[in-house]
Structure formats: structure tokens, C-alpha cells
Design a protein around this motif. Structure first.
Motif, PDB file in Angstrom:
ATOM      1  N   THR A 203       0.452  -1.107   0.055  1.00  0.00           N
ATOM      2  CA  THR A 203      -0.355   0.268  -0.109  1.00  0.00           C
ATOM      3  C   THR A 203       1.159   1.436   0.182  1.00  0.00           C
ATOM      4  O   THR A 203       0.070   2.295  -0.904  1.00  0.00           O
ATOM      5  N   ILE A 204       1.773   1.035   0.783  1.00  0.00           N
ATOM      6  CA  ILE A 204       2.901   2.345   0.572  1.00  0.00           C
ATOM      7  C   ILE A 204       4.118   2.593  -0.829  1.00  0.00           C
ATOM      8  O   ILE A 204       3.953   3.782  -0.763  1.00  0.00           O
ATOM      9  N   ASP A 205       3.798   1.499  -1.317  1.00  0.00           N
ATOM     10  CA  ASP A 205       4.809   1.555  -2.019  1.00  0.00           C
ATOM     11  C   ASP A 205       3.776   2.086  -3.731  1.00  0.00           C
ATOM     12  O   ASP A 205       4.749   3.078  -4.362  1.00  0.00           O
ATOM     13  N   LEU A 206       2.120   1.850  -3.264  1.00  0.00           N
ATOM     14  CA  LEU A 206       1.323   2.380  -5.109  1.00  0.00           C
ATOM     15  C   LEU A 206       1.626   3.785  -4.308  1.00  0.00           C
ATOM     16  O   LEU A 206       2.028   4.450  -4.882  1.00  0.00           O
ATOM     17  N   THR A 207       1.688   4.500  -3.078  1.00  0.00           N
ATOM     18  CA  THR A 207       1.574   5.808  -2.544  1.00  0.00           C
ATOM     19  C   THR A 207       2.689   6.685  -2.996  1.00  0.00           C
ATOM     20  O   THR A 207       2.707   7.528  -3.517  1.00  0.00           O
ATOM     21  N   CYS A 208       4.055   6.042  -2.807  1.00  0.00           N
ATOM     22  CA  CYS A 208       5.064   6.158  -3.299  1.00  0.00           C
ATOM     23  C   CYS A 208       4.854   6.931  -5.001  1.00  0.00           C
ATOM     24  O   CYS A 208       5.581   7.776  -5.205  1.00  0.00           O
ATOM     25  N   ARG A 209       4.019   5.143  -5.709  1.00  0.00           N
ATOM     26  CA  ARG A 209       4.126   6.029  -7.046  1.00  0.00           C
ATOM     27  C   ARG A 209       3.199   6.724  -7.545  1.00  0.00           C
ATOM     28  O   ARG A 209       4.186   7.198  -8.655  1.00  0.00           O
ATOM     29  N   GLN A 210       1.837   6.756  -6.724  1.00  0.00           N
ATOM     30  CA  GLN A 210       1.645   8.080  -7.201  1.00  0.00           C
ATOM     31  C   GLN A 210       1.562   9.901  -6.973  1.00  0.00           C
ATOM     32  O   GLN A 210       1.583  10.213  -7.610  1.00  0.00           O
ATOM     33  N   VAL A 211       2.596   9.593  -5.241  1.00  0.00           N
ATOM     34  CA  VAL A 211       2.647  10.811  -5.086  1.00  0.00           C
ATOM     35  C   VAL A 211       3.796  11.445  -6.511  1.00  0.00           C
ATOM     36  O   VAL A 211       3.967  12.592  -6.529  1.00  0.00           O
TER      37      VAL A 211
END
Length: 290
Positions: A203-211
Motif C-alpha cells: 500500500t505504501i509502495d503504491l502511494t509512493c508511485r502515485q505521489v
């Protein structure tokens, strides 16, 4: 669960392998068996060689991924099945390319963290940069790990089943208090959607990609990128390698020493011996076309 799988899991538990390592090793052996449609105890060196070639030539997996497969198969055949053949010879471990990570500048870190809207995710990512924790360690923190009196965070059973302490910067403590007021976590400091489980690192990895896309940062950004930035920025600020090693939880100092190669303000700012020469370097005259 088959008796063979249960025995492998028990062998890993006896040797105190982490739950994540156990899951990965079992999954790798299952994939190997499914590739041939047979139980893995009926397979041997010829099939192992064929499978590794399949991963390398057809699936084109990275060396790091193949090394995980090799480690799982070695454990299964050497420890669980106790096969008499030389495991190291029949299951070779390939060399992994040593690539230097691309490090974010402090300005890029500030821009990235400031763009994370979700307070829980921003707090987790700030912990990765402020303390150098691995994402697997950050998401599994418990409220009791935050010691505001000693200004430290206790990391329990990190990589390699080791406990350690890291610093608790005042700015991070203020952020944790703001997060606490809204979340009131109980068992886990950062609970996930599943009851009794912390938030998933994916979930945190996905946030990193989006941000990262929103910020327009060209460099790759992940929780581990923030850990790299933590180490490099400390090194560039003059912190000694041994201290950084303890904070990162590295077993060997040589692992930490690789950051010397990417701490540009420390290494590249070193004066060249050319500057100490008494003679001047002759200049090449401009070439004028005839």
C-alpha cells in the motif's frame, strides 16, 4: 497442507527464519514443482538446471529474483530433504549486479513528503527518512515502541531477528502526536484494513508511485529510497560509518560503506592532488580554422 510442506516450514521455524522468508521460500518451491507438474521430492539437479535456465532466458528475471529462488531450493533440498548431492554445485548462485541507488536530495525529499495527503502514509514515509527504518520495520511498529522520554524508537525483531534503537527526532515526534490524536491506534501503530494486521508495505509502495508522478520527480521513489537518502544525508553531514551501520541495522560495515560511493558532497568535494602541484597545467590554444 502436505506433510512435505509442513516439514519444510517446521525446519524454517526451528532455524528462526522470519515469517516473510518462510512464505517466500515455500512459494518458490511450489512454483518450481508446478513448472514440472510433479512433487519437488521427485525432482533433482537436471530439473533444477532447466528451471533456472527458464527463469533466466525465457522469463528474464533479475539476478536478485533468481537468487531468492536458489536460496529456497537450496534450503529445501539440503535441509529438509537432506539430499546427498552437492547442493552448491547443482544449484549455483548467480552474481547480482552491484548498482548504486539513485539518491534523493533533501529538497526532493521535502517536496515528496509534503505532497503525501494521507496522514498515516506520510507518517510512515517520514519515519523511513527520519530514522532509516525499512518499510517492513516501520509498518510493524507498535505504540509502545515510541519512547518520548528517551527520544528513541525501539525496533523489535527487524531484519535478521535483531532488536535495535533508532533516534526519535522532535519533528517526527510532533507528527506522531498529531497522527495519534486522530487515529488512536491500539495493537499496531499503523493498522491495516485486515483486523489485527498492520498496513501492507505494498500500500505504501503504491502511494509512493502515485505521489512521485504528482510531484514530477524524475528519480525513482520508494520507502527504501528514503532509507538510502537517510544514510547518505547523514554521511554527508559528517556522521561516522559505524553509527550509521547501527542505525540501519546492517550486519557488516562493508554494507554501510557502499554509501561512501554515492555521498557526492563528501567524496567528490575532496580536493584533487592536481591542486597541490606547483607547476601550472599548460592550456591548449584554441584551434583556428585555416
Amino acid at each position: 497442507m502436505s506433510p512435505l510442506r509442513r516439514r519444510m516450514i517446521e525446519d524454517m521455524q526451528i532455524r528462526n527464519l522470519t515469517p516473510n522468508t518462510q512464505r517466500v521460500y515455500v512459494a518458490q518451491v511450489v512454483r518450481f514443482a508446478c513448472h514440472f507438474g510433479k512433487s519437488p521430492d521427485l525432482l533433482g539437479p537436471p530439473e533444477i538446471r532447466t528451471y533456472l535456465l527458464h527463469l533466466t532466458q525465457e522469463r528474464r528475471l533479475a539476478a536478485s529474483s533468481i537468487i531468492v529462488t536458489v536460496s529456497a531450493l537450496r534450503f529445501f533440498y539440503h535441509t529438509t530433504l537432506k539430499r546427498p548431492w552437492a547442493v552448491e554445485d547443482d544449484i549455483p548462485a548467480g552474481r547480482q549486479a552491484k548498482k548504486l541507488p539513485v539518491v534523493l536530495s533533501q529538497e526532493e525529499v521535502a517536496r515528496f513528503l509534503g505532497a503525501v495527503d494521507n496522514l498515516k502514509h506520510r507518517t510512515i514515509l517520514t519515519i523511513c527518512y527520519a530514522t532509516g527504518l525499512r518499510i517492513s520495520e516501520a509498518v510493524r511498529l507498535r505504540p509502545a515502541a515510541i519512547d518520548s522520554k528517551r527520544m528513541v524508537i525501539r525496533v523489535e525483531q527487524g531484519k535478521g531477528r535483531k532488536d535495535r534503537y533508532v533516534m526519535l527526532p522532535p519533528k517526527l515526534l510532533d507528527m506522531l502526536r498529531d497522527y495519534w490524536k486522530g487515529a488512536h491506534p491500539r495493537e499496531w501503530l499503523f493498522p491495516g484494513r485486515l483486523p489485527g494486521q498492520p498496513v501492507s508495505p505494498l500500500t505504501i509502495d503504491l502511494t509512493c508511485r502515485q505521489v512521485r508522478e504528482q510531484c514530477g520527480i524524475a528519480k525513482p521513489v520508494s520507502p527504501h529510497s528514503l532509507r538510502h537518502a537517510f544514510a547518505v544525508h547523514l554521511l554527508e553531514a559528517g556522521t561516522d560509518l559505524r553509527t550509521i551501520q547501527l542505525l540501519l541495522g546492517h550486519r557488516n560495515l562493508s554494507t554501510t560503506a557502499r554509501y561512501l560511493m554515492i555521498a557526492t558532497s563528501k567524496v567528490c568535494a575532496t580536493a584533487s592532488p592536481l591542486e597541490s602541484l606547483d607547476v601550472l597545467v599548460p592550456t591548449v590554444p584554441d584551434l583556428v580554422p585555416a
